[in-house]
Design an enzyme around this catalytic site. Structure first.
Site, PDB file in Angstrom:
ATOM      1  N   SER A  98       0.851  -1.193   0.000  1.00 21.74           N
ATOM      2  CA  SER A  98       0.000   0.000   0.000  1.00 21.74           C
ATOM      3  C   SER A  98       0.895   1.254   0.000  1.00 21.74           C
ATOM      4  CB  SER A  98      -0.953  -0.049   1.200  1.00 21.74           C
ATOM      5  OG  SER A  98      -2.009   0.858   1.048  1.00 21.74           O
ATOM      6  N   HIS A 234      -7.728  -5.968   0.996  1.00 22.37           N
ATOM      7  CA  HIS A 234      -6.543  -5.117   0.983  1.00 22.37           C
ATOM      8  C   HIS A 234      -5.426  -5.696   1.839  1.00 22.37           C
ATOM      9  CE1 HIS A 234      -4.383  -1.458   0.117  1.00 22.37           C
ATOM     10  NE2 HIS A 234      -4.260  -1.174   1.389  1.00 22.37           N
TER      11      HIS A 234
END
Length: 260
Positions: A98, A234
């Protein structure tokens, strides 16, 4: 760094001085070093993980977190200098998830611009290629504290016990907000593609990325590209650590063979 001053810039969860790869890992927004402990165990002995500890967390709690990428990168070049020079015969690789993927990518480009030692390979996770437009997203760092905290469950990764304790969460909000600002104020600047191999990983159910966005990392390198999707969202890497570790180990080995 003076030997009298402790190095708090990284944590080595499981020392592996004889490993063929030194894998420098960059955390996601708001995270410290704990998220990579399982990966360090699973990747031993093929890689030694050195997890980057950014300002504003853990043993660097008293340091002000950065709110934009450029000054963060300039600090990292200095802080990580001892870790960017692996032992003779040892390869250097970057892994970032990320926000960490963005930091790893731009740090590699900054090292290139300075003519410094670069990683031999780059592994990115949970982030669409940074030259792709980011549209339709809530700008988190500009929200007030209540609205910011209310949006955090949408992204996942924040422990439930922290979300359920507003006073404790309030202590972490400045660091979380600063990290979101780093990503949300970032503007990609075109440069020649990297020459190192790149691997991109993602979760099939991740609402923050897309298959096409992850595949677009191929446009940022001439050194070869691999792309793998995993079940999960995620934070698939905490849900599927063994699967990710196997893929990372395989890619590091393939990339190493390509250098011979």
């Amino acid at each position: 760094m003076s030997p009298l001053v402790p190095d708090v810039s990284t944590l080595v969860p499981r020392p592996q001085p004889g490993a063929p790869v030194r894998l420098l890992c960059f955390p996601n927004a708001g995270a410290g070093t704990a998220g990579y402990r399982h990966l360090a165990e699973l990747l031993a002995p093929c890689a030694e993980l050195r997890v980057v500890r950014l300002p504003g967390r853990e043993r660097r709690w008293n340091e002000r977190p950065h709110v934009s990428l450029e000054p963060l990168l300039l600090d990292l070049v200095e802080d990580l200098a001892p870790h960017l020079d692996p032992a003779p015969g040892q390869r250097l690789a970057f892994f970032g998830h990320s926000m960490g993927a963005l930091v790893a990518f731009e740090l590699a480009r900054l090292l290139r611009a300075r003519g410094a030692r670069m990683p031999d390979s780059l592994l990115v996770s949970g982030l669409d290629a940074p030259h792709r437009p980011r549209t339709g997203r809530v700008v988190m760092h500009g929200l007030d504290d209540d609205a910011f905290a209310a949006r955090l469950p949408h992204y996942g990764g924040t422990p439930r016990e922290l979300l359920d304790q507003p006073e404790l969460l309030k202590l972490f909000l400045p660091t979380l907000r600063a990290d979101f600002a780093v990503v949300e104020t970032y503007r990609h600047r075109p440069e020649p593609p990297l020459e190192m191999p790149v691997a991109a990983y993602g979760g099939r159910a991740d609402r923050e990325t897309s298959v096409a966005g992850l595949a677009a990392w191929a446009e940022l390198t001439t050194g070869g590209f691999r792309h793998r999707m995993f079940d999960g969202g995620h934070f698939y890497l905490t849900e599927r650590p063994a699967e990710l570790a196997a893929e990372v180990a395989g890619d590091l080995a393939r990339f190493g063979e390509a250098l011979v």
